[in-house]
Write a protein that holds these residues in place. Structure first.
Motif, PDB file in Angstrom:
ATOM      1  N   THR B  44       3.185  -3.683  10.853  1.00 14.51           N
ATOM      2  CA  THR B  44       3.284  -4.014   9.441  1.00 14.51           C
ATOM      3  C   THR B  44       3.310  -2.747   8.603  1.00 14.51           C
ATOM      4  O   THR B  44       3.318  -1.633   9.138  1.00 14.51           O
ATOM      5  CB  THR B  44       2.136  -4.955   9.024  1.00 14.51           C
ATOM      6  N   ASP B  45       3.357  -2.902   7.309  1.00 15.77           N
ATOM      7  CA  ASP B  45       3.392  -1.754   6.411  1.00 15.77           C
ATOM      8  C   ASP B  45       2.032  -1.577   5.736  1.00 15.77           C
ATOM      9  O   ASP B  45       1.066  -2.275   6.073  1.00 15.77           O
ATOM     10  CB  ASP B  45       4.501  -1.942   5.372  1.00 15.77           C
ATOM     11  N   ALA B  46       1.974  -0.668   4.790  1.00 18.72           N
ATOM     12  CA  ALA B  46       0.705  -0.418   4.118  1.00 18.72           C
ATOM     13  C   ALA B  46       0.202  -1.673   3.417  1.00 18.72           C
ATOM     14  O   ALA B  46      -1.003  -1.958   3.417  1.00 18.72           O
ATOM     15  CB  ALA B  46       0.849   0.726   3.122  1.00 18.72           C
ATOM     16  N   ALA B  47       1.119  -2.435   2.823  1.00 13.19           N
ATOM     17  CA  ALA B  47       0.695  -3.650   2.127  1.00 13.19           C
ATOM     18  C   ALA B  47       0.036  -4.614   3.110  1.00 13.19           C
ATOM     19  O   ALA B  47      -0.970  -5.253   2.798  1.00 13.19           O
ATOM     20  CB  ALA B  47       1.889  -4.304   1.438  1.00 13.19           C
ATOM     21  N   LEU B  50      -3.382  -3.444   3.864  1.00 14.53           N
ATOM     22  CA  LEU B  50      -4.308  -3.821   2.793  1.00 14.53           C
ATOM     23  C   LEU B  50      -4.854  -5.207   3.060  1.00 14.53           C
ATOM     24  O   LEU B  50      -6.057  -5.469   2.946  1.00 14.53           O
ATOM     25  CB  LEU B  50      -3.582  -3.816   1.442  1.00 14.53           C
ATOM     26  N   ASN B  70      -0.258   4.971   5.892  1.00 16.68           N
ATOM     27  CA  ASN B  70      -0.021   6.270   5.278  1.00 16.68           C
ATOM     28  C   ASN B  70      -1.229   6.675   4.455  1.00 16.68           C
ATOM     29  O   ASN B  70      -2.113   5.856   4.191  1.00 16.68           O
ATOM     30  CB  ASN B  70       1.291   6.286   4.489  1.00 16.68           C
ATOM     31  N   GLU B  72      -2.041   7.341   1.435  1.00 15.62           N
ATOM     32  CA  GLU B  72      -2.413   6.891   0.096  1.00 15.62           C
ATOM     33  C   GLU B  72      -2.362   5.381  -0.083  1.00 15.62           C
ATOM     34  O   GLU B  72      -3.054   4.829  -0.933  1.00 15.62           O
ATOM     35  CB  GLU B  72      -1.477   7.520  -0.943  1.00 15.62           C
ATOM     36  N   GLY B  73      -1.492   4.742   0.713  1.00 12.06           N
ATOM     37  CA  GLY B  73      -1.167   3.343   0.442  1.00 12.06           C
ATOM     38  C   GLY B  73      -2.316   2.370   0.556  1.00 12.06           C
ATOM     39  O   GLY B  73      -2.280   1.291  -0.021  1.00 12.06           O
ATOM     40  N   GLY B 136      10.928   8.445   7.461  1.00 12.10           N
ATOM     41  CA  GLY B 136      10.155   7.758   6.440  1.00 12.10           C
ATOM     42  C   GLY B 136       8.703   7.522   6.811  1.00 12.10           C
ATOM     43  O   GLY B 136       7.935   7.020   6.010  1.00 12.10           O
ATOM     44  N   ALA B 137       8.305   7.883   8.034  1.00  9.66           N
ATOM     45  CA  ALA B 137       6.912   7.698   8.430  1.00  9.66           C
ATOM     46  C   ALA B 137       6.123   8.929   8.015  1.00  9.66           C
ATOM     47  O   ALA B 137       6.612  10.050   8.104  1.00  9.66           O
ATOM     48  CB  ALA B 137       6.808   7.490   9.932  1.00  9.66           C
ATOM     49  N   SER B 138       4.881   8.739   7.589  1.00  9.77           N
ATOM     50  CA  SER B 138       4.197   9.895   7.025  1.00  9.77           C
ATOM     51  C   SER B 138       3.747  10.864   8.121  1.00  9.77           C
ATOM     52  O   SER B 138       3.693  12.060   7.887  1.00  9.77           O
ATOM     53  CB  SER B 138       3.058   9.464   6.118  1.00  9.77           C
ATOM     54  N   ASP B 141       6.553  13.059   8.696  1.00  6.78           N
ATOM     55  CA  ASP B 141       6.696  13.988   7.574  1.00  6.78           C
ATOM     56  C   ASP B 141       5.717  15.159   7.723  1.00  6.78           C
ATOM     57  O   ASP B 141       6.084  16.321   7.524  1.00  6.78           O
ATOM     58  CB  ASP B 141       6.435  13.215   6.279  1.00  6.78           C
TER      59      ASP B 141
ATOM     60  N   LEU C 135      15.801   5.619   2.034  1.00  9.28           N
ATOM     61  CA  LEU C 135      15.443   6.916   2.621  1.00  9.28           C
ATOM     62  C   LEU C 135      16.016   8.078   1.820  1.00  9.28           C
ATOM     63  O   LEU C 135      15.420   9.158   1.760  1.00  9.28           O
ATOM     64  CB  LEU C 135      15.952   6.995   4.061  1.00  9.28           C
ATOM     65  N   ASN C 139      12.188  10.348   1.198  1.00  7.73           N
ATOM     66  CA  ASN C 139      12.267  10.398   2.664  1.00  7.73           C
ATOM     67  C   ASN C 139      10.917  10.292   3.355  1.00  7.73           C
ATOM     68  O   ASN C 139      10.838  10.328   4.570  1.00  7.73           O
ATOM     69  CB  ASN C 139      13.058  11.623   3.130  1.00  7.73           C
ATOM     70  N   THR C 240      -0.029  -0.947  -3.133  1.00  5.10           N
ATOM     71  CA  THR C 240      -0.343   0.246  -2.344  1.00  5.10           C
ATOM     72  C   THR C 240      -0.471   1.478  -3.224  1.00  5.10           C
ATOM     73  O   THR C 240      -1.092   2.453  -2.829  1.00  5.10           O
ATOM     74  CB  THR C 240       0.752   0.538  -1.315  1.00  5.10           C
ATOM     75  N   ILE C 242       1.933   3.420  -3.885  1.00  3.36           N
ATOM     76  CA  ILE C 242       2.973   4.388  -3.535  1.00  3.36           C
ATOM     77  C   ILE C 242       4.244   3.625  -3.162  1.00  3.36           C
ATOM     78  O   ILE C 242       4.253   2.395  -3.088  1.00  3.36           O
ATOM     79  CB  ILE C 242       2.586   5.250  -2.315  1.00  3.36           C
ATOM     80  N   GLU C 244       7.119   3.085  -0.163  1.00  6.55           N
ATOM     81  CA  GLU C 244       7.377   3.341   1.242  1.00  6.55           C
ATOM     82  C   GLU C 244       8.854   3.094   1.537  1.00  6.55           C
ATOM     83  O   GLU C 244       9.350   1.995   1.296  1.00  6.55           O
ATOM     84  CB  GLU C 244       6.557   2.379   2.112  1.00  6.55           C
ATOM     85  N   PRO C 245       9.559   4.084   2.076  1.00 10.42           N
ATOM     86  CA  PRO C 245      10.990   3.889   2.315  1.00 10.42           C
ATOM     87  C   PRO C 245      11.298   3.005   3.521  1.00 10.42           C
ATOM     88  O   PRO C 245      12.429   2.565   3.670  1.00 10.42           O
ATOM     89  CB  PRO C 245      11.506   5.314   2.538  1.00 10.42           C
ATOM     90  N   ILE C 246      10.304   2.781   4.378  1.00 13.87           N
ATOM     91  CA  ILE C 246      10.572   1.933   5.543  1.00 13.87           C
ATOM     92  C   ILE C 246      10.259   0.485   5.185  1.00 13.87           C
ATOM     93  O   ILE C 246       9.199   0.189   4.634  1.00 13.87           O
ATOM     94  CB  ILE C 246       9.724   2.349   6.750  1.00 13.87           C
TER      95      ILE C 246
END
Ligand SMILES: Nc1ncnc2c1ncn2[C@@H]1O[C@H](COP(=O)(O)OP(=O)(O)OP(=O)(O)O)[C@@H](O)[C@H]1O
Ligand SMILES: Nc1ncnc2c1ncn2[C@@H]1O[C@H](COP(=O)(O)OP(=O)(O)OP(=O)(O)O)[C@@H](O)[C@H]1O
Ligand SMILES: [Mg+2]
Ligand SMILES: [Mg+2]
Lengths: 325, 318, 323, 507
Positions: B44-47, B50, B70, B72-73, B136-138, B141, C135, C139, C240, C242, C244-246
């Protein structure tokens, strides 16, 4: 009682040939892409690259066979990627325990089982294939996660046969062709010259009419989805032979491209129309396109954007020239 | 005193994350202080994370070990948790919420260490293939920052090709085979952990091997010791950090909070050139381990379970 | 009355399931209350918006495989712009993001109409395109969200003049969801455009012959889907903080919720009430499984089984009903 | 050409051409209609009538030609545009949205409710609720709704494409009355039908289309039919005559019937139907719309289960859960709607050979030669036009119908259930179908033949049962099957005569 057009201009003649053999423009497009690649990276068009390209196009084409077959009936198989992954993971983890042949058989069991469940849902409970295969895909992933906990320390080993198919070469061409050529011939022949193949087209063209002719569609769908599960399972075995690294998401990334390959190859998502030869070329096109974009020095975002745009453009042109609307 | 500990993780289906989960379970069991684990483990994503953290708050856990999607999310939920008196330990990656404890692998250092070794290995001169993780993954990065830092120190080194493997074995293998087929010469490969398939690709296509940097995955570490002519280095990135997170959380619950809220686990580099590195590699061999699993199954001073226990992957009450 | 019941039987059934699940939650976790409902509603928000967007195109006889990617684009635009333009102009940013969503959806629709390629194929290609766009904009995760906007979806409703105990249990996120849905969907559904959307999904030929502008209606349906996807992306950024690009896991989840909610994948049939309830069911289910500390891998299996089982039972019921 | 009585034409199309791929649907079609006039557009199957109507109403774009409305050159890009100019069609296929209810359908096309209600009543649909979903309404009602919807918008030019084909006789009467009134009120009507009786009753002129070319334009007067038919068909003799020979012998009648149906009831309409169908017999079924005949055929073909009653095939009880069960016992259905029966995207060959592949034991390799021979035989017997054989959808309606019958001829027919097989088919094709039925019966097949055109009973059947209110109310021998007799029975009048007490009991 209308009259056919008597005089035909050369242009119309060409159009007609293309319309009757829709694979031709696809092959031309493939050639164009290869030429473009060669222009960008002179020297890349060599035996080794061709072999590699074919090697990676084969599992994609096999998984896309699952999509082609199901799409002919107006369905789709979104669980094919998971099925392939499950088979691949199971065979790699069981081979050290029970040996290659037994592991291969055991790895195909879940594939067939998931196919049966899909067939049951789609054929008997009349669940929309999209949602049914999505659900079994989820269930399959969950089961794989549970399974992997029990085989963490078994190590992994690929059965020799599939390693031979996956990594070996004969005259520069990948050994995977030993599996794929018979497979493709079987599918091509099966779709054209067997009752089962005809029924797939018939179901997709008009299910009611097919029923009226005495066909029990659940039988066809059960058989179809089970067969497709088996194909996806075999694809998984071949793929793990090629990659030689079982992972819990090995073939999942082939899922959307397999749909794209079938679609680029001219199979109608609504059923009743399509051919496997188109799908094979579609898989090759996608593989070459992937290489092309990988080797372009552009940002990743632009790469994906181009990938999508090119798929769309190809399909749009194809739909135009073959007049499917 | 027995605690319940919640776990939140947002990537399912790769060996590293599975090891992390197993380390958490093994450490929780081994500590004898945990009555139950409450694990939210999915893609899943940051949301979504949460949501998972808030669900864990609802479940009334005493501490949460989280591998953040990530930095901050997920701060909002972390704050809610710490406000509710729950100890939050972020492992693998940091979170910027100050009320949380951080026990993290240093991803930037990971990128820097391997890249620096590679550039030195090729004599500070030449071109390398840079095989990143998921766009796009932190974490990707962060590693990129480290890689770029090293690159800046070696002006003679060029990036011949930058690709994203998406942390997918098949992508990585296909990409390197494509690049090999172009015939363009290059001097080294940096990978973000998709490593053993890269070595395979060289071997299968009879290409001359170049120095390769990977992670301490069992498969790659095995290759470092066994593949003829392979020069390479594994940068450690222990999945067992999850177990360490449990230990830290329990220490805090028991009233032994560390002075500093952030503990960075520095990566190590094991090359198969130096004697020291060779010794580490030889010691780390574990051919029975899932090839995607990092061989560093434990973290000294933090984890107390045995290798058998982490492989059994059993938590309290199972 | 019976007509009403039969027409809405699926939604009513879903609602009953939701109530049962909420009661079960309360039994599992006696402390479950306002804050639980609040977090449930906040978690459901992006899923619900994605589902509404997907629902509209499915009703129109299409499907939008690019919803999640559009959400990602909207999310990163929002986060980036709010960072650059400051908190004060966050309202303007919201407008820009919604406009961007409408534009992306309309582009999807236009491409479908102009290329005559099936929806599922076009949006599959656009999935990659929008992902690429996200992206290119950002990015790596980054950007910010204005705190006052973030506060809009947090906590319970307070109405001046009413004692807070009366309204505090009602999550603001839920109110936001309902408000947007009502403001956009209700007038749409009753309008001619809304009827046209149902018409092209139900029988495109008949709609054409009845004088419905097929192409325009389809573009409009996708534009609305884009709008709701942008709302979804925005709500992710708000929760969140922020961008997120993904893309998150919203594509498959929204298809599942749409089908569970009683919209027929062949188009023309169903409403948005069912799918929204379905979203809440799926969220509550996850909450319950977490509360019960079920093995996470088993959770995936259970979710899959429930999804398949409900739809299967629906299929069997439909078969036993009128032919 | 005869100039219309009321002078300047309202609509004037000329030189219209349209090609679909390699097939020319229209070459040079023209049509004029003046205000207050009803013009019949006539032509054999595939002559291009529907295509012409679609072009006139903006549903298709012509390749060439001019359309003048009120003297102005117009080209409509969509039906919506044509509608705005007052040109409103009732197409051959229902144009209502199946998943919306009646009220929403009205709103979709901006039709006010009151005039619509008025027309619905006028056309004789009494029990319509505005919140009925379209998908639940019978075909005939849909046709009437289509017409009422169009009338409510007060068209300048009304075009009706075979809209009476699926209507029972009583409704046809009302439709004809209504459109005559429309014309009398100064509107123009273009009327397409294959039934001369209807055309003779209401039309002023007839324009004849053959192979996409307008070949004649006549004022309707007694005796003109011969001439029209000749032009339409290009010189094929077509006096409507009873064809074929009655081959039924009394011995067959005495033996066990091929099909014995007793007390069948299903759904809400089919109450209690019993009859025997013998070997070598063509048994007609006559009924007004919605008397349960649909359900009867569905039950016999295995599409739905009966609520009550028994079926015996060759003296042995039968129960069908699926069409395959019925086919296994030799019962095969040709449904009323070709679209239900054909794989429109597939070839003629695949369509005809389909039943041969149904059983899982036949899923293997297809015996290509044998199949080709079978198909060729069926094509030959039915004289199917094979020029567009690669895709059945490119065949004209009549030829498509032949393919649906040909499928069972190729499969070796035992009991054929024909549900209005000649609906919307031209005279020549019909007259190929009747002898074929007689021939099949002569070879021992049994045929149950529902028809909405009463004259067909005398032409093709041995006997006919008449169904009213879900029951068989009369059995009429072919020799007595005059349209009048059948009509009386179909309205349930004979039943009333037989049960006077029942009628008297009612207030
Ligand atoms: N989509 C199409 N593609 C190719 N040919 C077509 C298409 N549609 C119609 N035709 C051909 O055009 C001719 C005219 O067809 P049309 O349906 O207009 O005839 P019609 O007068 O309505 O006949 P019928 O009485 O059978 O309905 C036929 O020969 C048919 O095969
Ligand atoms: N929008 C369209 N584009 C292309 N072809 C069309 C379109 N609409 C209809 N057609 C074609 O026009 C032809 C005529 O349709 P129609 O329904 O009149 O045929 P039919 O079934 O032969 O009629 P009948 O009931 O008189 O036998 C069909 O072949 C159909 O494929
Ligand atoms: Mg017609
Ligand atoms: Mg026609």
């Amino acid at each position: 009682m209308a009259t056919p057009v008597e005089t035909i201009s050369p242009l119309q003649y060409v159009t007609r040939i293309i319309r009757e053999n829709p694979v031709i423009p696809l092959i031309l497009l493939l050639c164009a892409l290869v030429a473009l690649l060669e222009g960008l990276q002179p020297g890349i068009f060599n035996e080794r690259w061709v072999g590699n390209t074919i090697r990676f196009a084969i599992p994609l084409a096999m998984l896309a066979a699952c999509q082609t077959l199901t799409m002919l009936t107006g369905g789709i198989d979104l669980s094919a990627g998971v099925v392939a992954t499950v088979s691949a993971f199971v065979v790699a983890t069981l081979t050290p325990l029970v040996g290659g042949p037994a592991a291969i058989v055991l790895a195909l069991v879940p594939a067939v089982l998931m196919g049966l469940v899909n067939g049951f849902g789609v054929g008997i409970c009349r669940v929309h294939p999209l949602i049914m295969t999505l659900g079994t895909g989820l269930i399959g992933t969950g089961c794989l996660q549970v399974y992997q906990r029990y085989v963490i320390n078994t190590g992994s080993e690929i059965p020799g046969f599939f390693e031979f198919l996956g990594t070996g070469r004969t005259f520069g061409m990948p050994n995977a062709l030993y599996l794929f050529v018979p497979f493709a011939i079987l599918i091509l022949w099966g779709l054209r010259r067997t009752g089962f193949g005809r029924l797939l087209y018939a179901l997709g063209a008009n299910e009611n009419a097919t029923r009226l002719s005495g066909v029990r569609s659940w039988q066809v769908l059960m058989a179809l989805y089970t067969l497709v599960g088996l194909i996806a399972g075999i694809t998984g075995l071949l793929y793990v032979g090629i990659i030689r690294a079982p992972s819990l998401s090995l073939a999942n990334s082939l899922m959307l491209p397999s749909v794209a390959a079938a679609v680029i190859g001219g199979t109608s998502i609504f059923g009743g129309r399509g051919s496997y030869s188109g799908t094979i070329v579609g898989a090759l096109i996608l593989t070459v396109l992937g290489t092309l974009l990988t080797l372009l020095q552009i940002p990743e975002g632009a790469r994906r954007l181009l990938f999508g745009a090119i798929i769309l453009a190809v399909t749009a042109v194809y739909v135009r020239i073959t007049d499917q609307s | 005193q027995e605690y319940t500990i919640g776990v939140s993780n947002t990537v399912q289906g790769n060996g590293w994350r599975e090891e992390m989960i197993c380390a958490i379970k093994a450490q929780a069991l081994d500590s004898g202080l945990v009555s139950s684990l409450n694990i939210a483990h999915r893609n899943t994503d940051a949301a979504g994370q949460l949501e998972d953290i808030r669900n864990l708050i609802q479940a009334g856990v005493d501490a949460i070990v989280v591998n953040p999607a990530n930095p901050e999310g997920i701060n909002a939920a972390v704050k809610e948790a710490t406000d509710a008196g729950i100890i939050v330990v972020a492992v693998d990656q940091a979170v910027t919420e100050p009320s949380a404890y951080v026990l993290s692998n240093n991803q930037e250092e990971y990128g820097y260490l391997g890249a620096k070794w590679l550039f030195e290995q090729i004599g500070g001169e030449g071109s390398v293939v840079y095989m990143r993780g998921a766009a796009g993954a932190s974490a990707d990065d962060d590693r990129d920052k480290g890689f770029k830092r090293a690159l800046a120190e070696f002006p003679g080194v060029k990036v011949a090709q930058e690709v994203f493997t998406g942390w997918q074995q098949d992508q990585g293998k296909q990409q390197i085979l494509d690049y090999l087929a172009t015939g363009i010469p290059f001097d080294g490969v940096w990978t973000s952990g998709i490593d053993n398939v890269i070595v395979d690709a060289f071997v299968e296509s009879d290409a001359p091997l170049v120095p390769i940097v990977g992670a301490d995955n069992a498969g790659f570490v095995g290759q470092l010791a066994s593949v003829d002519g392979l020069v390479g280095a594994a940068v450690t990135n222990p999945g067992s950090i999850g177990g360490a997170g449990v230990t830290l959380a329990l220490q805090i619950l028991e009233g032994n909070a560390p002075a500093d809220k952030t503990v960075l686990v520095a990566p190590e580099l094991w090359d198969n050139v130096s004697d020291e590195g060779k010794a580490k590699i030889a010691e780390a061999q574990n051919p029975n381990l899932d090839p995607e699993w990092p061989v560093s199954v434990s973290i000294p001073d933090f984890t107390t379970y045995t290798t058998e226990e982490i492989i059994a992957c059993k938590g309290p009450g199972e | 009355m019976t007509r009403f019941l039969t027409r809405h039987s699926w939604s009513l059934g879903l609602f009953a399931i939701l109530v049962i699940l909420l009661v079960a939650t309360r039994i599992i976790q006696p402390n479950f209350g306002a804050s639980g409902l609040d977090s449930l509603a906040r978690a459901a928000l992006p899923f619900a918006f994605a589902t509404i967007g997907m629902g509209i195109v499915v009703i129109a006889g299409g499907i939008d495989l690019s919803v999640a990617s559009i959400m990602a684009v909207a999310g990163v635009i929002a986060a980036l712009l709010m960072q650059q333009m400051g908190d004060a102009s966050a309202g303007l940013v919201v407008l820009i993001v919604l406009l961007a969503g409408v534009t992306m959806g309309a582009i999807n629709g236009l491409l479908i109409v102009l290329t005559r390629v099936p929806d599922i194929v076009v949006t599959l290609a656009m999935l990659f395109v929008w992902e690429g766009v996200a992206l290119l904009i950002l990015n790596a995760p980054g950007g910010t969200a204005a705190p006052w906007l973030r506060a809009l979806v947090v906590g319970g409703v307070t109405i001046p003049g009413l004692p807070p105990e009366l309204t505090a249990w009602l999550p603001r996120a839920f109110v936001v969801l309902v408000a947007f849905t009502l403001i956009i969907w209700l007038p749409l559904r009753r309008s001619k455009l809304g009827l046209s959307i149902y018409a092209i999904g139900s029988d495109q030929n008949a709609a054409f012959r009845s004088g419905v502008p097929i192409g325009l209606t389809r573009v409009a349906a996708y534009a609305f889907a884009g709008l709701f996807a942008a709302l979804g992306g925005l709500s992710i950024t708000l929760s969140t903080g922020i961008g997120e690009p993904i893309a998150g896991p919203y594509l498959l989840a929204s298809v599942a919720a749409v089908v569970l909610g009683g919209i027929s994948l062949t188009g023309g049939r169903g409403g948005l009430l069912g799918p929204i309830i379905a979203v809440f069911i799926l969220r509550t289910l996850r909450l319950d499984l977490t509360l019960l500390s079920v093995d996470p891998n088993v959770t995936t299996i259970i979710e899959g089984i429930i999804m398949v089982a409900v739809v299967m039972i629906g299929g069997l019921l439909a078969m036993r009903g009128p032919r | 050409m005869t100039e219309a009585a009321s002078g300047r034409p309202l609509l004037d199309a000329s030189g219209v051409a349209k090609r679909f791929g390699a097939v020319v649907a229209l070459k040079d079609a023209s049509l004029t209609v003046a205000a207050g006039e009803i013009v019949a557009l006539m032509g054999a199957n595939g002559a291009g009538k529907s295509t012409f109507v679609k072009i006139l109403t903006g549903a298709l774009r012509p390749d060439a030609g001019h359309i003048h409305l009120d003297g102005q050159d117009r080209r409509f890009a969509s039906p919506a545009q044509a509608r705005r100019s007052g040109i409103m069609p009732v197409y051959q296929e229902p144009s209502l949205i199946p998943d919306l209810d009646v009220a929403d359908n009205l709103r979709l096309v901006d039709v006010p409710v009151e005039p619509f209600r008025h027309w619905i009543n006028e056309l004789g649909i009494a029990d319509l609720r505005l919140d009925d979903p379209i998908a639940h309404l019978p075909l005939a009602t849909l046709r009437i709704l289509d017409l009422a919807l169009t009338l409510a918008k007060e068209p300048k030019v009304l075009m009706l494409d075979e809209m009476t084909a699926a209507l029972p006789t009583d409704l046809v009467e009302r439709v004809l009355t209504v459109i005559r009134a429309q014309a009398d009120a100064g509107r123009s009507v273009i009327y397409i039908s294959h039934r001369f009786a209807e055309i003779a009753r209401v039309c002023d002129r007839a324009s004849v289309l053959r192979d996409g070319v307008t070949v004649g334009d006549f004022t309707i007067e007694p005796g003109i039919e011969e001439k029209i038919v000749e032009l339409m068909l290009g010189g094929v003799p077509t006096r409507i005559e009873a064809s074929g020979t009655r081959a039924r012998d009394s011995a067959a009648a005495a033996a066990t019937p091929r099909l014995q149906v007793r007390g069948i009831g299903a759904g809400s309409k089919l109450a209690d139907v019993s009859f025997d169908l013998h070997k070598g017999e063509v048994l007609g079924v006559v009924a007004l719309e919605g008397q349960g005949q649909d359900e009867l055929f569905d039950v016999l073909a295995g599409f739905r289960r009966a609520r009550s009653g028994t079926i015996e095939v060759d003296g042995k009880p039968a129960s069908f859960g699926h069409p395959a069960d019925a086919i296994a016992r030799g019962l095969t259905l040709v449904p009323g709607d070709r679209k239900d029966a054909l794989l429109m995207l597939r070839s003629v060959r695949e369509n005809i050979a389909l039943p041969q592949l149904a059983h899982p034991s036949k899923w293997g390799a297809i015996p290509m030669r044998r199949e080709a021979a079978r198909v060729a035989d069926a094509v030959e017997r039915l004289q199917i036009d094979m020029r567009a054989q690669a895709e059945v959808r490119r065949l004209s309606g009549g030829n498509q119908q032949k393919v649906t019958i040909g499928r069972w001829v190729a499969a070796g027919v035992e009991t054929l259930l024909l549900f209005d097989p000649t609906r919307g088919i031209d005279v020549r094709t019909k007259h190929q179908i009747y002898p074929l039925l007689r021939e099949l019966a002569g070879q021992g097949a049994s045929i149950l033949f529902y028809t909405s055109e009463l004259d067909e009973v005398a032409l093709a059947c041995d006997r006919a049962i008449v169904i009213f209110g879900g029951r068989v109310v009369d059995v009429i021998e072919a020799s007595q099957a005059s349209e009048q007799n059948l009509m009386r029975a179909a309205y349930g009048l004979t039943e009333v005569e037989r049960q006077p007490s029942a009628t008297e009991a009612q207030p």
